[in-house]
Structure formats: structure tokens, C-alpha cells
Motif scaffolding. Structure first.
Motif, PDB file in Angstrom:
ATOM      1  N   THR A  45      -9.360  -3.798  22.069  1.00  0.00           N
ATOM      2  CA  THR A  45      -8.654  -2.518  22.199  1.00  0.00           C
ATOM      3  C   THR A  45      -7.485  -2.644  23.165  1.00  0.00           C
ATOM      4  O   THR A  45      -6.382  -2.158  22.905  1.00  0.00           O
ATOM      5  N   SER A  46      -7.720  -3.314  24.292  1.00  0.00           N
ATOM      6  CA  SER A  46      -6.680  -3.506  25.300  1.00  0.00           C
ATOM      7  C   SER A  46      -5.524  -4.339  24.753  1.00  0.00           C
ATOM      8  O   SER A  46      -4.351  -4.008  24.949  1.00  0.00           O
ATOM      9  N   ARG A  47      -5.873  -5.423  24.029  1.00  0.00           N
ATOM     10  CA  ARG A  47      -4.827  -6.298  23.468  1.00  0.00           C
ATOM     11  C   ARG A  47      -4.052  -5.576  22.368  1.00  0.00           C
ATOM     12  O   ARG A  47      -2.838  -5.753  22.239  1.00  0.00           O
ATOM     13  N   LEU A  48      -4.750  -4.770  21.584  1.00  0.00           N
ATOM     14  CA  LEU A  48      -4.102  -4.002  20.526  1.00  0.00           C
ATOM     15  C   LEU A  48      -3.120  -3.007  21.129  1.00  0.00           C
ATOM     16  O   LEU A  48      -1.978  -2.869  20.649  1.00  0.00           O
ATOM     17  N   ASP A  49      -3.537  -2.328  22.195  1.00  0.00           N
ATOM     18  CA  ASP A  49      -2.653  -1.377  22.889  1.00  0.00           C
ATOM     19  C   ASP A  49      -1.410  -2.088  23.427  1.00  0.00           C
ATOM     20  O   ASP A  49      -0.292  -1.582  23.317  1.00  0.00           O
ATOM     21  N   LYS A  50      -1.626  -3.271  23.984  1.00  0.00           N
ATOM     22  CA  LYS A  50      -0.525  -4.044  24.559  1.00  0.00           C
ATOM     23  C   LYS A  50       0.454  -4.479  23.479  1.00  0.00           C
ATOM     24  O   LYS A  50       1.671  -4.384  23.641  1.00  0.00           O
ATOM     25  N   LEU A  51      -0.095  -4.948  22.350  1.00  0.00           N
ATOM     26  CA  LEU A  51       0.734  -5.388  21.231  1.00  0.00           C
ATOM     27  C   LEU A  51       1.554  -4.232  20.676  1.00  0.00           C
ATOM     28  O   LEU A  51       2.757  -4.360  20.429  1.00  0.00           O
ATOM     29  N   CYS A  52       0.902  -3.097  20.495  1.00  0.00           N
ATOM     30  CA  CYS A  52       1.586  -1.920  19.942  1.00  0.00           C
ATOM     31  C   CYS A  52       2.685  -1.423  20.869  1.00  0.00           C
ATOM     32  O   CYS A  52       3.723  -0.948  20.423  1.00  0.00           O
ATOM     33  N   GLU A  53       2.456  -1.550  22.159  1.00  0.00           N
ATOM     34  CA  GLU A  53       3.442  -1.103  23.143  1.00  0.00           C
ATOM     35  C   GLU A  53       4.662  -2.021  23.150  1.00  0.00           C
ATOM     36  O   GLU A  53       5.793  -1.574  23.326  1.00  0.00           O
ATOM     37  N   GLN A  54       4.429  -3.327  22.937  1.00  0.00           N
ATOM     38  CA  GLN A  54       5.511  -4.301  23.056  1.00  0.00           C
ATOM     39  C   GLN A  54       6.402  -4.372  21.826  1.00  0.00           C
ATOM     40  O   GLN A  54       7.566  -4.762  21.920  1.00  0.00           O
ATOM     41  N   VAL A  55       5.865  -4.033  20.644  1.00  0.00           N
ATOM     42  CA  VAL A  55       6.646  -4.156  19.406  1.00  0.00           C
ATOM     43  C   VAL A  55       6.925  -2.771  18.823  1.00  0.00           C
ATOM     44  O   VAL A  55       6.055  -2.176  18.181  1.00  0.00           O
ATOM     45  N   PRO A  56       8.137  -2.235  19.035  1.00  0.00           N
ATOM     46  CA  PRO A  56       8.466  -0.894  18.526  1.00  0.00           C
ATOM     47  C   PRO A  56       8.246  -0.755  17.025  1.00  0.00           C
ATOM     48  O   PRO A  56       7.852   0.310  16.541  1.00  0.00           O
ATOM     49  N   GLY A  57       8.482  -1.831  16.270  1.00  0.00           N
ATOM     50  CA  GLY A  57       8.342  -1.781  14.822  1.00  0.00           C
ATOM     51  C   GLY A  57       6.925  -1.567  14.335  1.00  0.00           C
ATOM     52  O   GLY A  57       6.704  -1.256  13.158  1.00  0.00           O
ATOM     53  N   PHE A  58       5.943  -1.725  15.223  1.00  0.00           N
ATOM     54  CA  PHE A  58       4.539  -1.553  14.844  1.00  0.00           C
ATOM     55  C   PHE A  58       4.050  -0.122  15.053  1.00  0.00           C
ATOM     56  O   PHE A  58       2.874   0.168  14.815  1.00  0.00           O
ATOM     57  N   ALA A  59       4.923   0.770  15.494  1.00  0.00           N
ATOM     58  CA  ALA A  59       4.496   2.120  15.899  1.00  0.00           C
ATOM     59  C   ALA A  59       3.663   2.835  14.842  1.00  0.00           C
ATOM     60  O   ALA A  59       2.579   3.354  15.127  1.00  0.00           O
ATOM     61  N   GLY A 106       5.232 -17.460   3.609  1.00  0.00           N
ATOM     62  CA  GLY A 106       6.182 -17.633   4.692  1.00  0.00           C
ATOM     63  C   GLY A 106       6.980 -16.394   5.022  1.00  0.00           C
ATOM     64  O   GLY A 106       7.632 -16.334   6.053  1.00  0.00           O
ATOM     65  N   SER A 107       6.957 -15.396   4.121  1.00  0.00           N
ATOM     66  CA  SER A 107       7.763 -14.201   4.389  1.00  0.00           C
ATOM     67  C   SER A 107       7.237 -13.428   5.586  1.00  0.00           C
ATOM     68  O   SER A 107       7.984 -12.720   6.252  1.00  0.00           O
ATOM     69  N   LEU A 108       5.934 -13.556   5.884  1.00  0.00           N
ATOM     70  CA  LEU A 108       5.381 -12.889   7.066  1.00  0.00           C
ATOM     71  C   LEU A 108       5.962 -13.486   8.343  1.00  0.00           C
ATOM     72  O   LEU A 108       6.110 -12.802   9.343  1.00  0.00           O
ATOM     73  N   GLN A 109       6.289 -14.785   8.305  1.00  0.00           N
ATOM     74  CA  GLN A 109       6.945 -15.399   9.455  1.00  0.00           C
ATOM     75  C   GLN A 109       8.331 -14.799   9.649  1.00  0.00           C
ATOM     76  O   GLN A 109       8.766 -14.553  10.762  1.00  0.00           O
ATOM     77  N   CYS A 110       9.002 -14.564   8.527  1.00  0.00           N
ATOM     78  CA  CYS A 110      10.321 -13.931   8.569  1.00  0.00           C
ATOM     79  C   CYS A 110      10.200 -12.522   9.163  1.00  0.00           C
ATOM     80  O   CYS A 110      10.971 -12.147  10.047  1.00  0.00           O
ATOM     81  N   GLU A 111       9.232 -11.762   8.679  1.00  0.00           N
ATOM     82  CA  GLU A 111       9.027 -10.408   9.200  1.00  0.00           C
ATOM     83  C   GLU A 111       8.614 -10.450  10.656  1.00  0.00           C
ATOM     84  O   GLU A 111       9.035  -9.615  11.462  1.00  0.00           O
ATOM     85  N   GLY A 112       7.762 -11.426  10.999  1.00  0.00           N
ATOM     86  CA  GLY A 112       7.343 -11.578  12.391  1.00  0.00           C
ATOM     87  C   GLY A 112       8.535 -11.789  13.301  1.00  0.00           C
ATOM     88  O   GLY A 112       8.630 -11.197  14.381  1.00  0.00           O
ATOM     89  N   CYS A 113       9.466 -12.626  12.844  1.00  0.00           N
ATOM     90  CA  CYS A 113      10.692 -12.869  13.604  1.00  0.00           C
ATOM     91  C   CYS A 113      11.456 -11.568  13.799  1.00  0.00           C
ATOM     92  O   CYS A 113      11.943 -11.275  14.904  1.00  0.00           O
ATOM     93  N   GLU A 114      11.553 -10.774  12.744  1.00  0.00           N
ATOM     94  CA  GLU A 114      12.303  -9.520  12.831  1.00  0.00           C
ATOM     95  C   GLU A 114      11.683  -8.552  13.836  1.00  0.00           C
ATOM     96  O   GLU A 114      12.391  -7.869  14.581  1.00  0.00           O
ATOM     97  N   TYR A 115      10.338  -8.489  13.843  1.00  0.00           N
ATOM     98  CA  TYR A 115       9.669  -7.605  14.800  1.00  0.00           C
ATOM     99  C   TYR A 115       9.936  -8.058  16.231  1.00  0.00           C
ATOM    100  O   TYR A 115      10.155  -7.241  17.131  1.00  0.00           O
ATOM    101  N   ILE A 116       9.921  -9.377  16.455  1.00  0.00           N
ATOM    102  CA  ILE A 116      10.164  -9.906  17.794  1.00  0.00           C
ATOM    103  C   ILE A 116      11.600  -9.633  18.229  1.00  0.00           C
ATOM    104  O   ILE A 116      11.851  -9.186  19.360  1.00  0.00           O
TER     105      ILE A 116
END
Length: 278
Positions: A45-59, A106-116
């Protein structure tokens, strides 16, 4: 406005199916790796909260997953074989996606890059110091195994250089192509999903401008879109809907005389610079 809203609702559901499915798979994949490390529910739960806070695209997807509850997410992971199957069980992926039957490898890697890159862009706009951005990147990359490939490339690019690339580029996809994380074929897979979101934006702002020309005020139309449409949209799509409305109306407030659906949607980077409304 009923006819246009009906069209936009259909487009919204389609975008949600493709866009949020991809995001869900990245997040659930991360949660699965945390489970393999024997993380507790509290730690996940803590890691999920942290991840969601750090990546605006995951809102949007984060809001949906948080509402679902971590125990149920864990149950979905343990009773299915893949993150996609788990996300289908969590109603974040369709059993038969509308936009693409299967996202290219591999497209998820592309999307991952975009989120970062989007996260870095947000930090830079908020004047976060370079050293802090570097620490946040390290933290973000360690949280999501699915970010491993793009993270290696991004971390190896010095943050000041990365920020300069972001400032010169049209959007995160362009930066990721420059970094060679997104190839032309992977870009096409991502673009196919975003073309629907672009169409949705064009549809709604075509209707908005028609209403303005008919005598409605900007505040009246904005209230109609935000309160009567976005708040009634599927929960997983509300964040995207709110973003399109907020940014689009902000642009209209600043330069309404020259506004067209095309330049509104291009300005908020939902559409390319020269989109076409079909």
C-alpha cells in the motif's frame, strides 16, 4: 449536446480500455514483484501510494486501484497468470480491447518511458532541484520493474540534458524516440491509442465552440462539461477528462479569438500539431 456527449462517452470508454489497461499492467506488474519479495499488505500500500504520487500520468488508474483495495489486487494477482489477466479481473482491461487486440511487445517500455519523462517534466516545472530529481528517478525506477529498460537509458542521460530535451520537444513521446526507447513501430502502437483520445478532444471542443458562437458564455459551457459530463464519465477516465477540460478551457480563457478545436487539442498535447477531425 446529447448527441456529441454520446459520441464522446463512446470515445472515452475506448480510450479508458486501452490507456488504463496499459497503466494497470505496469502497476500490477510492480505489485506482483513486491509480493515475490514477500512485501506485506501495508508495504505494498505504501509503495503504491508512493508510485502514484510520483507519476502524474497514473492518477486515473491509481484512483481506481486504490478504491478497489490492495487485498483485492493481491487476490487478482494470485488467481491469474499475468498482469493483463489480473487487470481484466479488476475491470481495468477489456477481455477484447477495442483499439489494439494485442499491444506490440516492447510498447509498454515505450509507455513506461513516457510516464517517467512526464514525471520529470512535472518536477522541472515545479522547480525541483536536479539532485532531488535524480533521487526521485532512482526511487521511481526501483519501484517498477517494468520501467527497467527505459530507466537505464533515462538515468544514463544527465538530468540537465534530459530537461533540455523535454523543453525543446513537443511531448514525452518525442523525447523517448530521441532516447531510442520508443522505436517507430512502438510509437505507432502507442499512437493508435492516443488518436482516439485526440478525436475525443476534437469532438468536445467542436461542440464547445459551437455553443460559444450560439451565445453561451465560456463559464456556462465549462460548467456543463466539467459537472455534467466529466463527473459522470467512467471513474477510470475522469482524470483524463478533467485534464482535457481544465487545460482546454484554460487555453480558451487566454486566447479564445483564435481558438479552433485543432489548436486547442494540439496546445494541450492531446493531438499532434496538425490533427484532422474525421
Amino acid at each position: 449536446m446529447r448527441f456529441s456527449v454520446a459520441i464522446f462517452a463512446l470515445l472515452a470508454a475506448t480510450v479508458a480500455s486501452a490507456q488504463f489497461c496499459s497503466e494497470c499492467k505496469l502497476i500490477v506488474g510492480a505489485a506482483e514483484s513486491w509480493l515475490e519479495q514477500n512485501a506485506t499488505v501495508s508495504q505494498i500500500t505504501s509503495r503504491l501510494d508512493k508510485l502514484c504520487e510520483q507519476v502524474p500520468g497514473f492518477a486515473g488508474v491509481c484512483e481506481n486501484l486504490v478504491d478497489t483495495g490492495v487485498p483485492y489486487i493481491i487476490q487478482a494477482i494470485e488467481t491469474t497468470e499475468t498482469p493483463e489477466a489480473a487487470c481484466t479481473q479488476l475491470d481495468m482491461c477489456s477481455a477484447s480491447p477495442v483499439i489494439v487486440a494485442e499491444i506490440k511487445k516492447g510498447s509498454l517500455q515505450c509507455e513506461g518511458c513516457e510516464y517517467i519523462i512526464t514525471a520529470v517534466e512535472s518536477w522541472a516545472k515545479n522547480k525541483v532541484p536536479v539532485k532531488t530529481i535524480e533521487k526521485r528517478l532512482d526511487s521511481l525506477c526501483s519501484l517498477v520493474p517494468g520501467f527497467a529498460a527505459p530507466c537505464t537509458t533515462i538515468v544514463n542521460t544527465e538530468v540537465p540534458k534530459l530537461i533540455a530535451m523535454i523543453e525543446k520537444s513537443e511531448n514525452a513521446t518525442v523525447v523517448c524516440r530521441q532516447l531510442k526507447v520508443c522505436t517507430a513501430s512502438l510509437f505507432s502502437a502507442v499512437k493508435s491509442m492516443r488518436s482516439v483520445e485526440c478525436s475525443a478532444c476534437l469532438t468536445i471542443f467542436t461542440e464547445v465552440l459551437k455553443r460559444l458562437q450560439s451565445g453561451s458564455t465560456l463559464s456556462e459551457v465549462e460548467k456543463l462539461i466539467v459537472n455534467d459530463f466529466c463527473n459522470r464519465a467512467p471513474q477510470a477516465y475522469r482524470a483524463t477528462c478533467d485534464f482535457i477540460a481544465e487545460e482546454g478551457f484554460s487555453y480558451l480563457n487566454a486566447d479564445i479569438k483564435k481558438a479552433t478545436p485543432q489548436n486547442v487539442c494540439a496546445h494541450i498535447k492531446v493531438c499532434p500539431v496538425t490533427p484532422k477531425l474525421h
